[in-house]
Design a protein around this motif. Sequence first.
Motif, PDB file in Angstrom:
ATOM      1  N   TRP A 193     -55.238-108.672   8.773  1.00  0.00           N
ATOM      2  CA  TRP A 193     -56.445-108.192   8.104  1.00  0.00           C
ATOM      3  C   TRP A 193     -56.161-107.428   6.826  1.00  0.00           C
ATOM      4  O   TRP A 193     -57.010-107.390   5.929  1.00  0.00           O
ATOM      5  CB  TRP A 193     -57.304-107.407   9.084  1.00  0.00           C
ATOM      6  CG  TRP A 193     -57.960-108.382  10.005  1.00  0.00           C
ATOM      7  CD1 TRP A 193     -57.499-108.801  11.219  1.00  0.00           C
ATOM      8  CD2 TRP A 193     -59.114-109.151   9.733  1.00  0.00           C
ATOM      9  NE1 TRP A 193     -58.316-109.780  11.735  1.00  0.00           N
ATOM     10  CE2 TRP A 193     -59.324-110.012  10.838  1.00  0.00           C
ATOM     11  CE3 TRP A 193     -60.011-109.213   8.676  1.00  0.00           C
ATOM     12  CZ2 TRP A 193     -60.383-110.900  10.904  1.00  0.00           C
ATOM     13  CZ3 TRP A 193     -61.070-110.092   8.740  1.00  0.00           C
ATOM     14  CH2 TRP A 193     -61.246-110.916   9.834  1.00  0.00           C
ATOM     15  N   ASN A 194     -54.978-106.849   6.700  1.00  0.00           N
ATOM     16  CA  ASN A 194     -54.640-106.237   5.416  1.00  0.00           C
ATOM     17  C   ASN A 194     -54.554-107.314   4.334  1.00  0.00           C
ATOM     18  O   ASN A 194     -54.913-107.080   3.183  1.00  0.00           O
ATOM     19  CB  ASN A 194     -53.353-105.422   5.506  1.00  0.00           C
ATOM     20  CG  ASN A 194     -52.142-106.256   5.860  1.00  0.00           C
ATOM     21  OD1 ASN A 194     -52.215-107.171   6.677  1.00  0.00           O
ATOM     22  ND2 ASN A 194     -51.012-105.944   5.256  1.00  0.00           N
TER      23      ASN A 194
ATOM     24  N   SER B  76     -58.048-108.836   3.529  1.00  0.00           N
ATOM     25  CA  SER B  76     -58.742-107.925   2.614  1.00  0.00           C
ATOM     26  C   SER B  76     -58.478-108.259   1.148  1.00  0.00           C
ATOM     27  O   SER B  76     -59.247-107.856   0.273  1.00  0.00           O
ATOM     28  CB  SER B  76     -58.328-106.484   2.906  1.00  0.00           C
ATOM     29  OG  SER B  76     -58.708-106.125   4.218  1.00  0.00           O
TER      30      SER B  76
ATOM     31  N   VAL C  48     -67.902-108.347   4.717  1.00  0.00           N
ATOM     32  CA  VAL C  48     -67.347-107.090   5.220  1.00  0.00           C
ATOM     33  C   VAL C  48     -68.391-106.354   6.056  1.00  0.00           C
ATOM     34  O   VAL C  48     -68.118-105.927   7.182  1.00  0.00           O
ATOM     35  CB  VAL C  48     -66.846-106.198   4.067  1.00  0.00           C
ATOM     36  CG1 VAL C  48     -66.428-104.834   4.579  1.00  0.00           C
ATOM     37  CG2 VAL C  48     -65.699-106.881   3.334  1.00  0.00           C
TER      38      VAL C  48
ATOM     39  N   TRP D 169     -60.222-103.861   8.361  1.00  0.00           N
ATOM     40  CA  TRP D 169     -60.089-104.091   6.925  1.00  0.00           C
ATOM     41  C   TRP D 169     -59.151-103.067   6.297  1.00  0.00           C
ATOM     42  O   TRP D 169     -59.062-101.931   6.739  1.00  0.00           O
ATOM     43  CB  TRP D 169     -61.450-103.983   6.243  1.00  0.00           C
ATOM     44  CG  TRP D 169     -62.457-104.980   6.705  1.00  0.00           C
ATOM     45  CD1 TRP D 169     -63.497-104.738   7.557  1.00  0.00           C
ATOM     46  CD2 TRP D 169     -62.527-106.355   6.364  1.00  0.00           C
ATOM     47  NE1 TRP D 169     -64.210-105.884   7.754  1.00  0.00           N
ATOM     48  CE2 TRP D 169     -63.645-106.903   7.035  1.00  0.00           C
ATOM     49  CE3 TRP D 169     -61.765-107.186   5.556  1.00  0.00           C
ATOM     50  CZ2 TRP D 169     -64.013-108.237   6.920  1.00  0.00           C
ATOM     51  CZ3 TRP D 169     -62.135-108.525   5.437  1.00  0.00           C
ATOM     52  CH2 TRP D 169     -63.239-109.034   6.114  1.00  0.00           C
ATOM     53  N   HIS D 170     -58.504-103.479   5.242  1.00  0.00           N
ATOM     54  CA  HIS D 170     -57.696-102.565   4.429  1.00  0.00           C
ATOM     55  C   HIS D 170     -58.605-102.154   3.273  1.00  0.00           C
ATOM     56  O   HIS D 170     -58.785-102.887   2.308  1.00  0.00           O
ATOM     57  CB  HIS D 170     -56.436-103.275   3.923  1.00  0.00           C
ATOM     58  CG  HIS D 170     -55.472-102.362   3.270  1.00  0.00           C
ATOM     59  ND1 HIS D 170     -55.719-101.755   2.070  1.00  0.00           N
ATOM     60  CD2 HIS D 170     -54.251-101.935   3.678  1.00  0.00           C
ATOM     61  CE1 HIS D 170     -54.690-101.017   1.737  1.00  0.00           C
ATOM     62  NE2 HIS D 170     -53.785-101.098   2.698  1.00  0.00           N
ATOM     63  N   TRP D 171     -59.176-100.967   3.382  1.00  0.00           N
ATOM     64  CA  TRP D 171     -60.233-100.543   2.471  1.00  0.00           C
ATOM     65  C   TRP D 171     -59.752-100.410   1.039  1.00  0.00           C
ATOM     66  O   TRP D 171     -60.510-100.698   0.092  1.00  0.00           O
ATOM     67  CB  TRP D 171     -60.880 -99.268   2.976  1.00  0.00           C
ATOM     68  CG  TRP D 171     -61.564 -99.521   4.293  1.00  0.00           C
ATOM     69  CD1 TRP D 171     -61.094 -99.225   5.544  1.00  0.00           C
ATOM     70  CD2 TRP D 171     -62.796-100.217   4.477  1.00  0.00           C
ATOM     71  NE1 TRP D 171     -61.986 -99.682   6.494  1.00  0.00           N
ATOM     72  CE2 TRP D 171     -63.034-100.290   5.877  1.00  0.00           C
ATOM     73  CE3 TRP D 171     -63.725-100.806   3.626  1.00  0.00           C
ATOM     74  CZ2 TRP D 171     -64.146-100.901   6.425  1.00  0.00           C
ATOM     75  CZ3 TRP D 171     -64.849-101.408   4.171  1.00  0.00           C
ATOM     76  CH2 TRP D 171     -65.055-101.453   5.546  1.00  0.00           C
TER      77      TRP D 171
ATOM     78  N   LEU E 120     -59.684-103.914  -0.418  1.00  0.00           N
ATOM     79  CA  LEU E 120     -61.037-104.424  -0.622  1.00  0.00           C
ATOM     80  C   LEU E 120     -61.661-103.882  -1.899  1.00  0.00           C
ATOM     81  O   LEU E 120     -62.467-104.560  -2.531  1.00  0.00           O
ATOM     82  CB  LEU E 120     -61.939-104.047   0.551  1.00  0.00           C
ATOM     83  CG  LEU E 120     -61.819-104.884   1.797  1.00  0.00           C
ATOM     84  CD1 LEU E 120     -62.621-104.247   2.927  1.00  0.00           C
ATOM     85  CD2 LEU E 120     -62.288-106.309   1.569  1.00  0.00           C
TER      86      LEU E 120
END
Length: 76
Positions: free
Chosen positions: A47-48, A51, A61, A69-71, A74
């Motif tokens: 998921w990183n 993103s 999202v 998620w890797h904010w 993103l």
Amino acid sequence: MFALSWNDALTIDMILTRPDSPWDFEPVSTRLCINDILSHPELEWKWNCVSENLSVSIEVVLSNIEKPWHWDKLSR
């Protein structure tokens, strides 16, 4: 590492027909369409890396807020 994982022509069908291949899901997670990723939660998505996938929209999202998620990625 499975070199085909880095190929831009890779499709979800290739992965699904060869599930025992040593897929590297970091590059795969950045290349495949988000709809393919979400349709196959049984696969080992990173998921990183998802993103960073250009097919991810804010709507995706928000509809999948529970995903890890890797904010920072993103927001780029």
